[in-house]
Scaffold this active site. Structure first.
Site, PDB file in Angstrom:
ATOM      1  N   TYR A 236       0.900  -1.358   0.061  1.00 19.81           N
ATOM      2  CA  TYR A 236       0.074   0.078  -0.073  1.00 19.81           C
ATOM      3  C   TYR A 236       0.872   1.328   0.161  1.00 19.81           C
ATOM      4  O   TYR A 236       0.703   2.106  -0.630  1.00 19.81           O
ATOM      5  CB  TYR A 236      -0.781   0.028   1.126  1.00 19.81           C
ATOM      6  CG  TYR A 236      -1.671   1.244   1.197  1.00 19.81           C
ATOM      7  CD1 TYR A 236      -2.947   1.166   0.576  1.00 19.81           C
ATOM      8  CD2 TYR A 236      -1.393   2.295   2.083  1.00 19.81           C
ATOM      9  CE1 TYR A 236      -3.702   2.248   0.849  1.00 19.81           C
ATOM     10  CE2 TYR A 236      -2.393   3.460   2.269  1.00 19.81           C
ATOM     11  CZ  TYR A 236      -3.625   3.393   1.451  1.00 19.81           C
ATOM     12  OH  TYR A 236      -4.386   4.514   1.487  1.00 19.81           O
TER      13      TYR A 236
ATOM     14  N   VAL B  31      -7.598   8.750   8.930  1.00 17.11           N
ATOM     15  CA  VAL B  31      -9.170   8.876   8.886  1.00 17.11           C
ATOM     16  C   VAL B  31      -9.632   7.625   9.700  1.00 17.11           C
ATOM     17  O   VAL B  31      -9.290   6.390   9.292  1.00 17.11           O
ATOM     18  CB  VAL B  31      -9.629   9.375   7.702  1.00 17.11           C
ATOM     19  CG1 VAL B  31     -11.295   9.313   7.847  1.00 17.11           C
ATOM     20  CG2 VAL B  31      -9.116  10.424   7.116  1.00 17.11           C
TER      21      VAL B  31
END
Length: 288
Positions: A209, A244
């Site tokens: 990622y 987040v």
């Protein structure tokens, strides 16, 4: 209904993407881009989830109170359209829809779609790069010609894409890259190193990622430089929404989705001069 502005948000059925659509609708009336009705395309791979997200927005208390949507007398209309950025045919089909439906062009694209898989092996890296890097690249290439001069292309990246996890040699390759081909070669070399099982020895982190998002930042910079050299007025930037609390972070995170949406929304609607090719967080450019 006719629209004076048209925007696209990818990966928008939940999390940050959904919050981006909400905040676009909320902030558009007071933005410098406001010159009439705005159509926002909420896109997602799954039709059922996309349409459920659209319904949730039409029932959203804050949007109703602000009278943001056209049905409430507001300026923003939201429509669902299927889009899977890991599927070339899906990208091309949506681009064709935009061309046919909006011949004058569109005003912004926020490429938010992406995946974060658990584990680390060659297949995880291949799947992650296919969506996060190559999918975002294909979407950028297909949608950019449709964006009007003065419009915006925003690629959502991540702080995990910062270059402090790499050897000096690999970091320098990222920093001196001048073209998308240079960045894609880095992604190819990372995949090859993972396939060989020696990515750490070659100076890479064992994190698909993170590397995919470094690729997004580098690729966005390269596209912005090429477009600027051609005289294009489209502003092309990447950004980190922050850590987040979403499904992608598995419940972790210090920011709400609405807080995470602020930087990409600012880059789509705000006035930040003619700055392009930068990496942003907290509504300001930061070092890569």
């Amino acid at each position: 209904m006719s629209y004076t502005r048209v925007g696209v948000v990818t990966g928008a059925n939940k999390g940050i993407g959904l919050a981006i659509v909400r905040n676009l609708a909320l902030q558009y009336p007071k933005s410098p881009l406001n010159n009439g009705p705005l159509l926002i395309y909420l896109t997602a791979r799954d039709k059922g989830r996309g349409e459920a997200a659209l319904q949730a927005l039409h029932e959203d208390a804050q949007l109703i109170k602000a009278k943001s949507l056209v049905g409430e007398g507001g300026l923003s209309d939201i429509k669902y359209h299927t889009l899977d950025i890991a599927d070339t045919n899906s990208i091309k089909a949506f681009a064709e829809h935009l061309k046919t439906s909006h011949g004058d062009g569109i005003d912004f694209v926020i490429n938010n779609a992406g995946i974060a898989m658990q584990g680390f092996d060659s297949n995880v890296v291949k799947t992650t790069l296919r969506c996060n890097y190559y999918g975002t690249l294909e979407a950028s290439n297909e949608f950019l010609p449709l964006i009007k001069d003065g419009g915006r292309l925003v690629n959502v990246a991540s702080m995990t894409g910062k270059l402090n996890k790499y050897s000096d040699a690999v970091r320098d390759r990222f920093l001196v890259s001048k073209s998308v081909s240079d960045t894609s070669k880095l992604m190819e070399d990372f995949q090859a190193a993972v396939d060989a099982g020696n990515e750490k020895e070659q100076g890479w982190p064992s994190a698909g990622y993170a590397v995919s998002k470094a690729g997004v930042i580098g690729m966005t910079k390269a596209i912005a430089a090429a477009e600027k050299a051609k005289g294009s007025k489209v502003l092309i930037n990447s950004c980190c929404p922050g850590y987040v609390k979403t499904d992608m972070t598995r419940g972790g995170g210090a920011k709400t989705p609405d807080e995470g949406a602020q930087t990409p929304v600012m880059l789509a609607l705000g006035d930040f001069g003619d700055r392009t090719g930068l990496f942003w967080q907290h509504e300001r450019p930061i070092e890569w």
